[in-house]
Design a protein around this motif. Sequence first.
Motif, short mmCIF file in Angstrom:
data_model
loop_
_atom_site.label_atom_id
_atom_site.label_comp_id
_atom_site.label_asym_id
_atom_site.label_seq_id
_atom_site.Cartn_x
_atom_site.Cartn_y
_atom_site.Cartn_z
N LEU A 186 37.82 42.50 52.90
CA LEU A 186 39.23 42.57 52.52
C LEU A 186 39.56 43.90 51.84
N THR A 187 40.74 44.40 52.14
CA THR A 187 41.28 45.56 51.42
C THR A 187 41.88 45.09 50.10
N ALA A 188 42.32 46.04 49.28
CA ALA A 188 42.98 45.68 48.03
C ALA A 188 44.22 44.84 48.31
N GLU A 189 44.93 45.15 49.41
CA GLU A 189 46.11 44.38 49.77
C GLU A 189 45.73 42.95 50.20
N GLY A 190 44.61 42.84 50.90
CA GLY A 190 44.15 41.52 51.30
C GLY A 190 43.82 40.65 50.10
N TRP A 191 43.13 41.25 49.10
CA TRP A 191 42.83 40.51 47.89
C TRP A 191 44.09 40.18 47.11
N ALA A 192 45.06 41.09 47.12
CA ALA A 192 46.32 40.84 46.42
C ALA A 192 47.03 39.61 47.01
N LEU A 193 46.99 39.46 48.32
CA LEU A 193 47.61 38.31 48.96
C LEU A 193 46.87 37.02 48.62
N PHE A 194 45.56 37.09 48.56
CA PHE A 194 44.78 35.92 48.15
C PHE A 194 45.08 35.57 46.70
N ASP A 195 45.11 36.58 45.83
CA ASP A 195 45.46 36.37 44.42
C ASP A 195 46.82 35.69 44.30
N ALA A 196 47.77 36.19 45.06
CA ALA A 196 49.13 35.65 44.99
C ALA A 196 49.17 34.19 45.42
N ALA A 197 48.38 33.84 46.44
CA ALA A 197 48.33 32.45 46.90
C ALA A 197 47.78 31.54 45.81
N VAL A 198 46.70 31.97 45.17
CA VAL A 198 46.11 31.16 44.10
C VAL A 198 47.07 31.04 42.93
N SER A 199 47.65 32.15 42.51
CA SER A 199 48.56 32.14 41.36
C SER A 199 49.77 31.26 41.62
#
Length: 212
Positions: A186-199
Motif C-alpha cells: 500500500l501507498t501512503a494514500e492506500g493506508w490513509a483510506l484504510f485508516d479512514a475506514a477504521v476511524s
Amino acid sequence: QEFGADILFITGAYITSRHLANQKYLDSNGYSVTVMKDREAQPADAIDKDLLIISESVYSRKVNTTFRNLPVPIIVSEPWLFDDMGLTGQLHTVDFGRSKRQFAVTITNPNHPLAASLDGTVSISYRRRTIGWGVPSASAMTIASLENEPDKYAIFAYNKGDEMVELTAPEKRIGIFLRRNTATRLTAEGWALFDAAVSWALESAPPKQDQA
C-alpha cells in the motif's frame, strides 16, 4: 482515533505473516486486535467488540451470512461476501467481483470522511494488484471507484439504518478493496483510506467504561 478500541480481525484458515499487515498496522496504531480464523469465529466472539474486520482471505462459503445481522460495525474485504452480507446483489461479475492489475482508484465522494481528504485518481499500491469491488444499493455512500470502471466501487459504505440489499443495515457496513496481500504494497494514500475506514466505523462505538 479510538485508541484502545477492541477489533476482531477474521482471517482464512491458511494465512502467512505478510497477509496480516493490516493487523500489524492496527496494533501499531494503538488498537487492541484479536485475530481469529474463519472456521472458529462466531457472532458471540464479535458482539462485545467495537469493530469487526473480515479479511479477503476468509473462505466465503464458511463465513456466509454468519455476521450479516450483527449490530457491530463491520469492514468487509472479501467481495464474495458482499452479497451474503447484504452489501450488494448476488450476481458475480455484475454486483461484485475482482479486477486484476489495478494500482489506483478514483475518489467519487471527496467530502466524505471515508475519502481521507483525497480527491481525483490516487495510487493505492506500488504494484498492480487484484482488488475487490462491489455495486451497492442506491442508499449507499460510494467513496471510490476503480480507475477505469466508474460503476464498480472499491470503497462504499452504509450507515446504520440505511437500506442495503434485502435488509436494513444493523450497524455501519463498509466494503473495501483490500486483497489479502495488498497491504504489503500500500501507498501512503492506500493506508490513509484504510485508516479512514477504521476511524469512520469506530465513530459509532460506545465509549469505553473505566474498569474498577
